[in-house]
Design a protein around this motif. Sequence first.
Motif, short mmCIF file in Angstrom:
data_model
loop_
_atom_site.label_atom_id
_atom_site.label_comp_id
_atom_site.label_asym_id
_atom_site.label_seq_id
_atom_site.Cartn_x
_atom_site.Cartn_y
_atom_site.Cartn_z
N PHE A 2 18.74 67.00 80.93
CA PHE A 2 18.64 65.88 82.01
C PHE A 2 17.33 64.96 81.98
O PHE A 2 16.90 63.82 82.87
N THR A 3 16.38 65.35 80.94
CA THR A 3 15.04 65.04 80.51
C THR A 3 14.69 63.72 79.82
O THR A 3 13.62 63.32 79.74
N SER A 4 15.19 63.45 78.78
CA SER A 4 15.57 62.79 77.98
C SER A 4 15.68 61.38 78.83
O SER A 4 15.49 60.46 76.95
N ASN A 5 15.39 60.96 79.78
CA ASN A 5 15.59 59.26 79.98
C ASN A 5 14.21 59.08 80.35
O ASN A 5 13.82 57.87 81.41
N TRP A 6 13.11 59.84 79.58
CA TRP A 6 11.73 59.07 80.30
C TRP A 6 11.10 59.30 79.16
O TRP A 6 11.57 59.95 78.17
N ARG A 7 9.99 58.52 78.62
CA ARG A 7 9.47 57.77 77.37
C ARG A 7 8.07 57.51 77.75
O ARG A 7 7.63 56.97 78.21
N GLY A 8 7.62 57.78 76.79
CA GLY A 8 5.56 58.34 76.60
C GLY A 8 5.20 58.23 77.58
O GLY A 8 4.24 58.20 77.99
N ARG A 9 5.55 59.57 78.88
CA ARG A 9 4.66 60.16 79.70
C ARG A 9 4.61 61.00 79.59
O ARG A 9 5.29 62.03 79.09
N ALA A 10 3.57 62.00 79.46
CA ALA A 10 2.95 62.82 79.21
C ALA A 10 3.69 63.91 80.53
O ALA A 10 3.27 63.80 81.56
N ASN A 137 8.91 63.77 73.03
CA ASN A 137 8.06 62.68 72.13
C ASN A 137 7.26 63.26 73.63
O ASN A 137 6.07 62.60 73.72
N GLY A 138 7.70 63.06 75.24
CA GLY A 138 7.00 62.80 75.67
C GLY A 138 6.40 63.96 76.59
O GLY A 138 5.13 63.32 77.31
N LEU A 139 6.90 65.33 75.68
CA LEU A 139 5.85 66.40 76.19
C LEU A 139 4.33 66.84 75.74
O LEU A 139 3.84 67.06 76.31
N VAL A 140 4.59 65.59 74.55
CA VAL A 140 3.04 65.49 73.97
C VAL A 140 2.22 63.96 73.93
O VAL A 140 1.95 64.38 72.96
N SER A 141 2.47 63.94 74.80
CA SER A 141 2.70 62.20 74.65
C SER A 141 1.63 61.94 75.82
O SER A 141 0.98 62.52 76.79
N TYR A 142 0.36 61.38 75.37
CA TYR A 142 -1.42 60.76 76.36
C TYR A 142 -1.45 59.53 76.66
O TYR A 142 -1.30 58.73 75.13
N ASP A 143 -1.55 58.88 77.27
CA ASP A 143 -1.55 56.99 76.93
C ASP A 143 -0.71 56.31 76.36
O ASP A 143 -1.19 55.97 75.53
N ASN A 144 0.65 56.91 76.48
CA ASN A 144 1.79 56.03 75.48
C ASN A 144 1.35 56.76 74.32
O ASN A 144 1.66 55.33 72.58
N LYS A 145 0.80 57.39 73.72
CA LYS A 145 0.29 57.63 71.90
C LYS A 145 0.76 58.89 71.90
O LYS A 145 0.41 60.00 72.30
N VAL A 146 1.55 59.46 70.64
CA VAL A 146 1.98 60.68 70.51
C VAL A 146 1.17 61.47 69.94
O VAL A 146 0.48 61.29 68.21
N TYR A 147 0.04 62.63 69.82
CA TYR A 147 -0.80 63.88 69.53
C TYR A 147 0.14 65.70 69.25
O TYR A 147 -0.51 65.41 69.30
N ALA A 148 1.15 65.12 69.29
CA ALA A 148 1.69 66.83 68.11
C ALA A 148 2.54 66.62 67.60
O ALA A 148 3.98 65.64 68.43
N LEU A 149 3.68 67.52 67.47
CA LEU A 149 5.43 67.56 66.62
C LEU A 149 5.60 68.24 67.88
O LEU A 149 5.30 69.74 67.50
N ASN A 150 6.81 68.34 68.09
CA ASN A 150 8.02 69.05 69.02
C ASN A 150 8.46 69.56 67.97
O ASN A 150 9.19 68.77 67.56
#
Length: 433
Positions: A2-10, A137-150
């Motif tokens: 259910f959380t897969s439809n949002w992008r790039g948000r922390a 990716n969204g879980l580990v993003s900040y300011d539209n940048k990815v900072y970790a590997l999930n």
Amino acid sequence: MFTSNWRGRAALVGAVMLTAATALTACGSGSGSSSASKDGITGTIRVSAQTDQPYLQDAANQFEKLHPGTKVQLVESPSNTYQTTIRAQLDAKHAPDVMFVWGGAGNAMATQQLAKAGMLADLSDRPWVKNMGDTANGLVSYDNKVYALNTYANPTGVFYNTDMLTKLGVTIPKTFTQLLSFCKDVSSKGIVPIAMGNQTGYLNTEVPLELVNTLIYSQNKNFAADMASGKEKWTTSDLWKSSLTKAHELYLQMNDAKCFQANSTGYSDQQARQLVAQEKALGVNIISAAAQGVQQANPKIKYDMFEIPATDNPDDTVLTMNTGASYAVNKDSTNLKTAIAFIDFMGEDQQLTAASNAAFGVPYKAGPNTTVMDGLKGIEPLYKADKTALWATNFWPNAEVKQVMIAQDQNLILGKTNVTDAVNAIQKAFAGS
């Protein structure tokens, strides 16, 4: 999911696996090696890890063979001071090169907090990013940048003894009413239905948050996206507050029906698992990453998992998933190239599969050929139907909410507070008061 439809948000955190730490060595980040490497990947890197992580050691060994001249040192830690210890080392500029982190901003080692503080290397251009999906990716993003590997996700539910279930003559409950009858029937035979290690902080919140997910996502599948977009807010959402209230009422009903052992707040997570290994309990509510520990305590027992229902409509039930191990790179690493190369290696398909299997997890979203390992077959229908949701803690705006909920839920079970006061205290934490 259910959380897969949002992008790039922390997203914001919680769920808690790989909480870890002893006093880690206070040496500098990676150091150079006298060995040369054709691709420039060489030298020593340190990787923070939970104690006894077989996959991570295998990955380190394979990486060293792939890149002669490298050395991966695992800094293994138990589970009580990881966040404060590693964060202090980051502040002091001598943290490990590669670190386990959480999604969002819910604690001191959450991706959003660390990225905002400028402590993590930007990994947005890495080859694995495009394959991970919006949720991961969204879980580990900040300011539209990815900072970790999930690397994977872990289902949460009741891990139970299948033979004992048959012996007791009970069946897996599909509705909440059935769940209460199930608990009464099992406990009447001198067996704990669902062991809980509520002495271990976050476990106080585990069942209520599972119940919350079913109550919310059965009504609004886009709840996480609505929160991320600002359409819903934790402090004003009627759906959130009513579901949080209802979940705590159900939690008390479960306690009254003797679903849990007496004095559950006096048991640690390990002690609760031991009740299952000793066949004093039918099952234990856990994040699946802990399943191997349960199995190892008594290898003769056969297990499966079911999700706790929150309503009397079986179709409402949603599987709560916890973010698996996420890894970020220390921006101040003195061996940045090798640290990033190690993350890239862990992001390869073969390594992601190995990580998922080793941690008793599943890919974030089931593909056509995805198989679920033995021990998780009971939750496979929910998983493959994409009826899943991440822990609400992954989306919370600050670290205080979780600590308040831990304290309130413990007091609730102990009879020191009531549902209204507990929920009001949690809501105040969302407002930062």
